[in-house]
Scaffold this active site. Structure first.
Site, PDB file in Angstrom:
ATOM      1  N   GLU A 209       0.817  -1.225   0.000  1.00  0.00           N
ATOM      2  CA  GLU A 209       0.000   0.000   0.000  1.00  0.00           C
ATOM      3  C   GLU A 209       0.845   1.267   0.000  1.00  0.00           C
ATOM      4  O   GLU A 209       1.718   1.456   0.855  1.00  0.00           O
ATOM      5  CB  GLU A 209      -0.933   0.015   1.210  1.00  0.00           C
ATOM      6  CG  GLU A 209      -1.856   1.238   1.230  1.00  0.00           C
ATOM      7  CD  GLU A 209      -2.993   1.126   2.225  1.00  0.00           C
ATOM      8  OE1 GLU A 209      -3.672   2.134   2.457  1.00  0.00           O
ATOM      9  OE2 GLU A 209      -3.206   0.018   2.775  1.00  0.00           O
ATOM     10  N   LYS A 225      -8.632  -1.184   1.094  1.00  0.00           N
ATOM     11  CA  LYS A 225      -9.694  -1.507   2.058  1.00  0.00           C
ATOM     12  C   LYS A 225     -10.583  -2.562   1.434  1.00  0.00           C
ATOM     13  O   LYS A 225     -11.116  -2.363   0.344  1.00  0.00           O
ATOM     14  CB  LYS A 225     -10.520  -0.267   2.348  1.00  0.00           C
ATOM     15  CG  LYS A 225     -10.589   0.314   3.735  1.00  0.00           C
ATOM     16  CD  LYS A 225     -10.083  -0.495   4.794  1.00  0.00           C
ATOM     17  CE  LYS A 225      -9.808   0.304   6.057  1.00  0.00           C
ATOM     18  NZ  LYS A 225      -9.086  -0.499   6.998  1.00  0.00           N
TER      19      LYS A 225
END
Length: 398
Positions: A209, A225
């Protein structure tokens, strides 16, 4: 504030430089020139201290919109930068949370590197065979589930919309932990694979990420997410989940707001929304948000705007950080912070999910997930375990 000279360790052996996001062509030729480590007891504004330290060592980052200067022969190449979740909370004006379970770790570290005339020697192998003991959790599955319920109650009261809840585990080890930490960087999808080491501590990262990236005057963040097993059914379920999509869009909106604080007016855009990608044996949903950097934006300003990352805090960010400080039993240590590379004209910091740390006695890991009103406590406990499983197996050598 601790300024430390060229690298030296007390209990962990030296390794070749393998900093996440360091220029690939430079990794085998980097040598440490200077280091700063910061803990809250040192006082001061850590973001400003980092910026001033870098400028003093030939890496000016006081105006990120300014074109990068030409490289000076024998000048610095760039620097590794690590900012813990606790330091990020302090920068955001929130409580830092419980104490770090690995107190040997600094909360901020910046290491300036130059190029060696000859490649550094290969590191010596650690003494004794590698053995990792049993993991000890900082909370039970029941306590984790109770924390999820507490967040749902806070959402019901209107205190927050979403909170990321993170657990911790530690295991004793014998032998050299650095090869185990370096194995993390080889995991599939580890965009920020690598290590950072110091006197008596080391961090290994397998993060996919992007917290913040700056190239060619444009800022980019890629929040992740939404998680499911990497099966055909898991991918189909993730794409169809209204709960996961709602949770994801909340964080995209939060990240858009964070970027808007440091971007040229009207330049923030969502380039990609809810793209499903694979990390090890998991499917995860990722979006890409970008913006033009504002004139006069400094590194310190940027760190205050984006740390700690929205996908590991929640919305609203400050209210979520209050919940995190109250609910989590131990500090986030090396997890959920920022780690990567900074230099004039280029910043690339990963969010330290899928990350482990070693002190002189134990390895530490962190894992969790975002909690919304639609969260099922048992499913959230299972999701955190699924995220941690590949990390633990890799550290053990499996």
């Amino acid at each position: 504030m601790r300024k430390v000279g060229p690298y030296g360790v007390e209990t962990l052996p030296q390794v070749l430089v393998d900093v996440p996001a360091a220029p690939p062509g430079c990794r085998d030729a980097l040598v440490e020139r200077a280091r700063l480590q910061w803990r809250p007891a040192d006082g001061g504004d850590p973001a400003k201290l980092v910026e001033e330290f870098l400028a003093a060592h030939g890496l000016p980052l006081d105006d990120l919109a300014r074109p990068a200067p030409e490289h000076i022969p024998d000048g610095p190449c760039g620097a590794a930068l690590y900012v813990s979740a606790a330091a990020g909370a302090l920068l955001a004006g929130a409580p830092p949370g419980p104490p770090n379970p690995a107190p040997a770790l600094p909360e901020v570290a910046v290491v300036v590197y130059g190029h060696a005339e000859t490649p550094p020697p290969s590191p010596a192998r650690g003494a004794g065979p590698w053995r990792l003991g049993d993991w000890q959790e900082s909370w039970t599955p029941g306590q984790h589930a109770a924390a999820v319920d507490a967040v749902r109650q806070a959402i019901g009261r209107g205190d927050v919309y979403q909170v990321n809840v993170v657990g911790h585990a530690a295991a004793p080890y014998t032998g050299d932990p650095l090869p185990a930490l370096r194995r993390l960087g080889a995991l599939p999808g580890a965009r920020y694979g690598g290590t950072l080491t110091g006197a008596g501590w080391a961090i290994g990262c397998a993060s996919p990420e992007t917290l913040i990236e700056l190239t060619d005057g444009r800022l980019v963040t890629r929040p992740i997410k939404g998680t499911r097993p990497a099966t055909t059914a898991g991918e189909r379920e993730l794409r169809a989940s209204a709960k996961e999509r709602a949770e994801h869009v909340m964080i995209v909106d939060l990240e858009r707001n964070d970027l808007a604080r440091v971007a040229r007016t009207g330049s923030v855009r969502v380039d990609e929304l809810f793209a499903v990608r694979r990390w090890c044996d998991l499917w995860q949903a990722e979006s890409t948000i970008s913006a033009a950097v504002a004139d006069g934006l400094s590194l310190a300003d940027l760190l205050r705007a984006v740390c700690p990352g929205g996908s590991v805090t929640g919305a609203p960010k400050l209210a979520a950080l209050d919940q995190i400080a109250a609910l989590e039993p131990v500090g986030r240590g090396a997890g959920m912070g920022a780690l990567g590379w900074v230099a004039p004209g280029r910043i690339d910091l990963g969010l330290t999910i899928r990350t482990a740390a070693a002190d002189g006695e134990r390895l530490h890991v962190w894992a969790g997930g975002g909690i919304t009103w639609g969260s099922d406590p048992q499913a959230e406990v299972a999701e955190a375990a699924a995220k941690s499983r590949p990390i633990r197996a890799t550290l053990a050598g499996r």
